[in-house]
Motif scaffolding. Structure first.
Motif, PDB file in Angstrom:
ATOM      1  N   THR A   1      32.063  -0.056 -46.346  1.00  0.00           N
ATOM      2  CA  THR A   1      33.479  -0.182 -45.976  1.00  0.00           C
ATOM      3  C   THR A   1      33.916  -1.651 -45.935  1.00  0.00           C
ATOM      4  OG1 THR A   1      32.860  -0.138 -43.624  1.00  0.00           O
ATOM      5  CG2 THR A   1      33.441   1.958 -44.650  1.00  0.00           C
ATOM      6  N   ALA A   2      33.020  -2.545 -45.521  1.00  0.00           N
ATOM      7  CA  ALA A   2      33.367  -3.980 -45.518  1.00  0.00           C
ATOM      8  C   ALA A   2      33.597  -4.473 -46.938  1.00  0.00           C
ATOM      9  CB  ALA A   2      32.255  -4.774 -44.836  1.00  0.00           C
ATOM     10  N   GLN A   3      32.797  -3.941 -47.888  1.00  0.00           N
ATOM     11  CA  GLN A   3      32.990  -4.299 -49.290  1.00  0.00           C
ATOM     12  C   GLN A   3      34.353  -3.815 -49.788  1.00  0.00           C
ATOM     13  OE1 GLN A   3      30.799  -6.022 -51.647  1.00  0.00           O
ATOM     14  NE2 GLN A   3      32.824  -6.056 -52.573  1.00  0.00           N
ATOM     15  N   GLU A   4      34.726  -2.598 -49.379  1.00  0.00           N
ATOM     16  CA  GLU A   4      36.036  -2.082 -49.780  1.00  0.00           C
ATOM     17  C   GLU A   4      37.159  -2.939 -49.199  1.00  0.00           C
ATOM     18  OE1 GLU A   4      36.073   1.907 -48.440  1.00  0.00           O
ATOM     19  OE2 GLU A   4      34.718   2.661 -50.005  1.00  0.00           O
ATOM     20  N   SER A   5      37.034  -3.333 -47.932  1.00  0.00           N
ATOM     21  CA  SER A   5      38.057  -4.169 -47.309  1.00  0.00           C
ATOM     22  C   SER A   5      38.130  -5.519 -47.996  1.00  0.00           C
ATOM     23  CB  SER A   5      37.747  -4.360 -45.821  1.00  0.00           C
ATOM     24  OG  SER A   5      37.745  -3.113 -45.146  1.00  0.00           O
ATOM     25  N   LEU A   6      36.967  -6.080 -48.358  1.00  0.00           N
ATOM     26  CA  LEU A   6      36.945  -7.373 -49.048  1.00  0.00           C
ATOM     27  C   LEU A   6      37.614  -7.258 -50.412  1.00  0.00           C
ATOM     28  CD1 LEU A   6      36.090 -10.296 -49.438  1.00  0.00           C
ATOM     29  CD2 LEU A   6      33.813  -9.476 -50.130  1.00  0.00           C
TER      30      LEU A   6
ATOM     31  N   LYS B   1      47.145 -11.746 -55.836  1.00  0.00           N
ATOM     32  CA  LYS B   1      48.551 -11.473 -56.191  1.00  0.00           C
ATOM     33  C   LYS B   1      49.513 -12.258 -55.332  1.00  0.00           C
ATOM     34  CE  LYS B   1      47.668  -6.772 -57.857  1.00  0.00           C
ATOM     35  NZ  LYS B   1      47.989  -5.329 -57.685  1.00  0.00           N
ATOM     36  N   GLY B   2      48.989 -12.955 -54.341  1.00  0.00           N
ATOM     37  CA  GLY B   2      49.850 -13.746 -53.478  1.00  0.00           C
ATOM     38  C   GLY B   2      50.555 -12.948 -52.417  1.00  0.00           C
ATOM     39  N   VAL B   3      50.135 -11.702 -52.212  1.00  0.00           N
ATOM     40  CA  VAL B   3      50.776 -10.861 -51.209  1.00  0.00           C
ATOM     41  C   VAL B   3      50.381 -11.301 -49.814  1.00  0.00           C
ATOM     42  CG1 VAL B   3      51.043  -8.494 -50.360  1.00  0.00           C
ATOM     43  CG2 VAL B   3      50.876  -8.947 -52.833  1.00  0.00           C
ATOM     44  N   VAL B   4      49.108 -11.718 -49.675  1.00  0.00           N
ATOM     45  CA  VAL B   4      48.601 -12.157 -48.375  1.00  0.00           C
ATOM     46  C   VAL B   4      48.004 -13.547 -48.552  1.00  0.00           C
ATOM     47  CG1 VAL B   4      48.129  -9.813 -47.564  1.00  0.00           C
ATOM     48  CG2 VAL B   4      46.349 -11.088 -48.773  1.00  0.00           C
ATOM     49  N   PRO B   5      47.893 -14.306 -47.482  1.00  0.00           N
ATOM     50  CA  PRO B   5      47.286 -15.634 -47.605  1.00  0.00           C
ATOM     51  C   PRO B   5      45.786 -15.535 -47.895  1.00  0.00           C
ATOM     52  CG  PRO B   5      47.701 -15.129 -45.308  1.00  0.00           C
ATOM     53  CD  PRO B   5      48.367 -14.045 -46.115  1.00  0.00           C
ATOM     54  N   LEU B   6      45.225 -16.663 -48.389  1.00  0.00           N
ATOM     55  CA  LEU B   6      43.795 -16.715 -48.710  1.00  0.00           C
ATOM     56  C   LEU B   6      42.933 -16.484 -47.478  1.00  0.00           C
ATOM     57  CD1 LEU B   6      41.637 -17.281 -50.870  1.00  0.00           C
ATOM     58  CD2 LEU B   6      41.821 -19.727 -50.303  1.00  0.00           C
ATOM     59  N   SER B   7      43.478 -16.759 -46.300  1.00  0.00           N
ATOM     60  CA  SER B   7      42.695 -16.570 -45.070  1.00  0.00           C
ATOM     61  C   SER B   7      42.294 -15.113 -44.882  1.00  0.00           C
ATOM     62  CB  SER B   7      43.492 -17.049 -43.856  1.00  0.00           C
ATOM     63  OG  SER B   7      44.709 -16.322 -43.742  1.00  0.00           O
TER      64      SER B   7
ATOM     65  N   ALA C   1      37.817 -11.378 -44.559  1.00  0.00           N
ATOM     66  CA  ALA C   1      37.138 -10.193 -45.085  1.00  0.00           C
ATOM     67  C   ALA C   1      35.731 -10.553 -45.574  1.00  0.00           C
ATOM     68  CB  ALA C   1      37.950  -9.561 -46.207  1.00  0.00           C
ATOM     69  N   GLU C   2      35.607 -11.736 -46.208  1.00  0.00           N
ATOM     70  CA  GLU C   2      34.284 -12.183 -46.652  1.00  0.00           C
ATOM     71  C   GLU C   2      33.356 -12.414 -45.452  1.00  0.00           C
ATOM     72  OE1 GLU C   2      34.987 -15.635 -48.971  1.00  0.00           O
ATOM     73  OE2 GLU C   2      35.563 -14.529 -50.787  1.00  0.00           O
ATOM     74  N   THR C   3      33.912 -12.975 -44.376  1.00  0.00           N
ATOM     75  CA  THR C   3      33.109 -13.186 -43.161  1.00  0.00           C
ATOM     76  C   THR C   3      32.635 -11.864 -42.584  1.00  0.00           C
ATOM     77  OG1 THR C   3      34.343 -15.219 -42.654  1.00  0.00           O
ATOM     78  CG2 THR C   3      33.124 -14.178 -40.847  1.00  0.00           C
ATOM     79  N   ALA C   4      33.545 -10.877 -42.535  1.00  0.00           N
ATOM     80  CA  ALA C   4      33.179  -9.562 -42.012  1.00  0.00           C
ATOM     81  C   ALA C   4      32.113  -8.904 -42.887  1.00  0.00           C
ATOM     82  CB  ALA C   4      34.411  -8.674 -41.918  1.00  0.00           C
TER      83      ALA C   4
ATOM     84  N   ASN D   1      47.882  -5.978 -41.037  1.00  0.00           N
ATOM     85  CA  ASN D   1      47.253  -7.264 -41.352  1.00  0.00           C
ATOM     86  C   ASN D   1      45.735  -7.118 -41.335  1.00  0.00           C
ATOM     87  OD1 ASN D   1      46.188  -7.906 -38.573  1.00  0.00           O
ATOM     88  ND2 ASN D   1      48.391  -7.839 -38.092  1.00  0.00           N
ATOM     89  N   ILE D   2      45.069  -8.137 -41.834  1.00  0.00           N
ATOM     90  CA  ILE D   2      43.618  -8.087 -42.008  1.00  0.00           C
ATOM     91  C   ILE D   2      42.883  -8.007 -40.680  1.00  0.00           C
ATOM     92  CG2 ILE D   2      43.322 -10.584 -42.044  1.00  0.00           C
ATOM     93  CD1 ILE D   2      41.419  -7.977 -44.162  1.00  0.00           C
ATOM     94  N   LEU D   3      43.404  -8.655 -39.642  1.00  0.00           N
ATOM     95  CA  LEU D   3      42.722  -8.635 -38.341  1.00  0.00           C
ATOM     96  C   LEU D   3      42.687  -7.222 -37.772  1.00  0.00           C
ATOM     97  CD1 LEU D   3      44.052 -11.897 -36.638  1.00  0.00           C
ATOM     98  CD2 LEU D   3      41.797 -11.482 -37.647  1.00  0.00           C
ATOM     99  N   GLU D   4      43.774  -6.496 -37.907  1.00  0.00           N
ATOM    100  CA  GLU D   4      43.785  -5.111 -37.429  1.00  0.00           C
ATOM    101  C   GLU D   4      42.751  -4.266 -38.172  1.00  0.00           C
ATOM    102  OE1 GLU D   4      47.812  -4.019 -38.093  1.00  0.00           O
ATOM    103  OE2 GLU D   4      48.523  -4.680 -36.121  1.00  0.00           O
ATOM    104  N   LEU D   5      42.696  -4.472 -39.498  1.00  0.00           N
ATOM    105  CA  LEU D   5      41.747  -3.704 -40.302  1.00  0.00           C
ATOM    106  C   LEU D   5      40.308  -4.035 -39.923  1.00  0.00           C
ATOM    107  CD1 LEU D   5      41.057  -1.782 -42.596  1.00  0.00           C
ATOM    108  CD2 LEU D   5      41.276  -3.716 -44.196  1.00  0.00           C
ATOM    109  N   LEU D   6      40.007  -5.325 -39.774  1.00  0.00           N
ATOM    110  CA  LEU D   6      38.632  -5.727 -39.456  1.00  0.00           C
ATOM    111  C   LEU D   6      38.236  -5.280 -38.054  1.00  0.00           C
ATOM    112  CD1 LEU D   6      38.487  -9.294 -41.039  1.00  0.00           C
ATOM    113  CD2 LEU D   6      37.675  -7.125 -41.987  1.00  0.00           C
TER     114      LEU D   6
END
Length: 479
Positions: free
Chosen positions: A197-202, A211-217, A222-225, A432-437
């Motif tokens: 699942t972490a791979q899917e989120s990444l 695509k520029g929809v979200v920032p690189l952070s 996601a890579e950290t997770a 956002n990514i924090l909620e997902l992680l």
């Protein structure tokens, strides 16, 4: 060889044969007190401790059978019962008479030279044979033999109870390690799922970042997770292998023995099998637990030993008898040739043995026996105290794990819904990514807790049975 010599030789051989033959029989039936195998008290006398390749997957019942049959400590406890049973036979044998025989054959060559009187000199050669039979029978000894037999009998009872206690302990240890390994294997499976699942989120974060929809952070988080999930999976692999090695060792196998366990099954029923109150359970365990029974038998054995020590310092009355026969040549005097002759001697009577003075050693032997009795009483109190604490702790653990069965199921269901919702929200660009992680982390914890709750409850149920001394194969029929 003369006829008498032949008869004596045959008699000696027969006596030796009778002695050897008697040693092969269990005259006092003491072997009836010895289980047929190290695991018989739990697995039954029909259990044959012979195994083929290890089951894949390995079921709990097979693991228990291997541990109880092959464990060094269970075999030691069984052998100790055999030793104590033989000691009971020795105690019973002390009430019977002892009969011993002796046969001797020598070649006698004697020469006598009388200086100045050759007519008085002699030279005699003879083969001399002698045989004797002796009997001794203690008739009365102020209860010393009876006390010794009680001591041996109580020590046998203690050994039997110790074997039961050792089997309960080995059973409980195996069950704990089995469920611990099962939990570790389940945690590894959960960790592998989290990596997926972490791979899917990444992947999703990387696509949106490109695509520029979200920032690189978002991608970096996601890579950290994902890296953390891989780290946890590697650690879970090590923990799983360690737990499986411990389980293999419990079964007296090599730690590197490949073992695969079934996944923890759902559908458990937490209805308590122990309907009595905790107070009643503690009281019962303090009376019936094998370790308490063993300690009580040790107290009784020490009391018997104390009485035996006192009796050994008192007089004893024995019946004694002997018959001897020989062909010692006879002569009428110096210079007269020897003549063939036979002789025999016998007697029967009573013997009183009175230990008048033993250097005051008996006083200190009695004091030592009294102190050992006090020590065994203290050991009994300690055993009862430990059993009470063990039952209390195991009972509370079972109550807690029973409640956590339902709690963990609710937690897992909520975590799965939360992750699915946050994953959809992030995919459509709402979340956002924090909620997902965070949801991903909560799901990982919930899965591990569910597996741990299932294995903890099963282990706690068997641990309480072991602490009560009620553990048997029927307890695992549904696991």
């Amino acid at each position: 060889m003369s006829g008498s010599h032949w008869r004596a030789t045959v008699a000696g051989i027969c006596l030796a044969g009778l002695a050897l033959q008697a040693s092969a029989f269990d005259v006092f039936r003491t072997e009836a007190a010895v289980p047929s195998g190290p695991s018989s008290p739990v697995l039954g006398d029909n259990q044959i401790c012979s195994f083929g390749p290890i089951g894949q997957p390995l079921r709990l019942q097979e693991a228990v059978e291997r541990a109880l049959c092959n464990g060094p400590k269970t075999r030691e406890a069984w052998i100790n019962v055999k030793i104590r049973a033989a000691a009971v036979g020795q105690g019973r044998a002390a009430f019977l008479p002892t009969l011993s025989g002796q046969w001797q054959g020598v070649r006698d060559d004697s020469v006598t030279d009388v200086t100045g009187h050759p007519d008085l000199s002699s030279a005699n050669r003879a083969t001399i044979r002698s045989a004797s039979v002796s009997l001794s029978w203690v008739l009365y000894d102020f209860g010393g033999r009876s006390a010794a037999l009680r001591n041996a009998t109580e020590l046998l009872a203690a050994a039997q109870a110790n074997q039961d206690a050792q089997l309960q302990q080995a059973f409980g240890t195996l069950a704990r390690d089995y469920y611990g390994a099962q939990a570790a294997q389940g945690a590894l499976t959960a960790a592998q799922e989290i990596v997926r699942t972490a791979q899917e989120s990444l992947t999703a974060a990387s696509v949106r970042a490109e695509k520029g929809v979200v920032p690189l952070s978002d991608q970096l988080q996601a890579e950290t997770a994902y890296a953390q999930a891989v780290f946890n999976r590697v650690k879970a692999e090590g923990d799983c292998q360690s737990a499986l090695g411990t389980l293999a060792s419990d079964m007296n196998l090599r730690p590197d023995q490949p073992i695969r366990l079934p996944p923890p099954a759902e559908g458990v029923s937490t209805a308590t099998e122990f309907s009595d109150s905790i107070g009643d359970l503690i009281d019962e365990a303090k009376r019936t637990h094998p370790s308490v029974r063993a300690a009580q038998a040790d107290v009784d054995a020490a009391l018997a030993k104390e009485q035996q020590t006192r009796a050994e310092g008192l007089p004893s009355l024995s019946l004694t008898a002997k018959y001897s026969h020989n062909n010692q040549p006879a002569t009428l005097g110096l210079g007269i040739p020897q003549f063939p002759a036979t002789g025999h001697d016998w007697y029967i009577g009573v013997q009183v043995t009175v230990p008048f003075f033993e250097g005051f050693g008996r006083v200190y032997q009695v004091r030592q026996a009294e102190a050992e009795t006090d020590l065994q009483r203290a050991t009994l109190d300690e055993a009862q105290q430990q059993v009470a604490l063990d039952v209390w702790t195991a009972y509370q653990t079972l109550m807690a794990t029973s409640q956590n069965i339902a709690n963990s199921a609710t937690l897992l269901e909520v975590a799965e819904h939360s992750f699915e919702a946050n994953q959809r929200r992030y995919t459509v660009g709402v979340g956002n990514i924090l909620e997902l992680l965070n949801a991903q982390s909560d799901l990982a914890s919930a899965r591990k807790q569910r597996i741990q709750a299932l294995t903890d409850w099963r282990s706690a149920r068997l641990q309480l049975a072991a602490k009560l001394g009620r553990l048997g194969m029927w307890r695992i029929s549904r696991d």
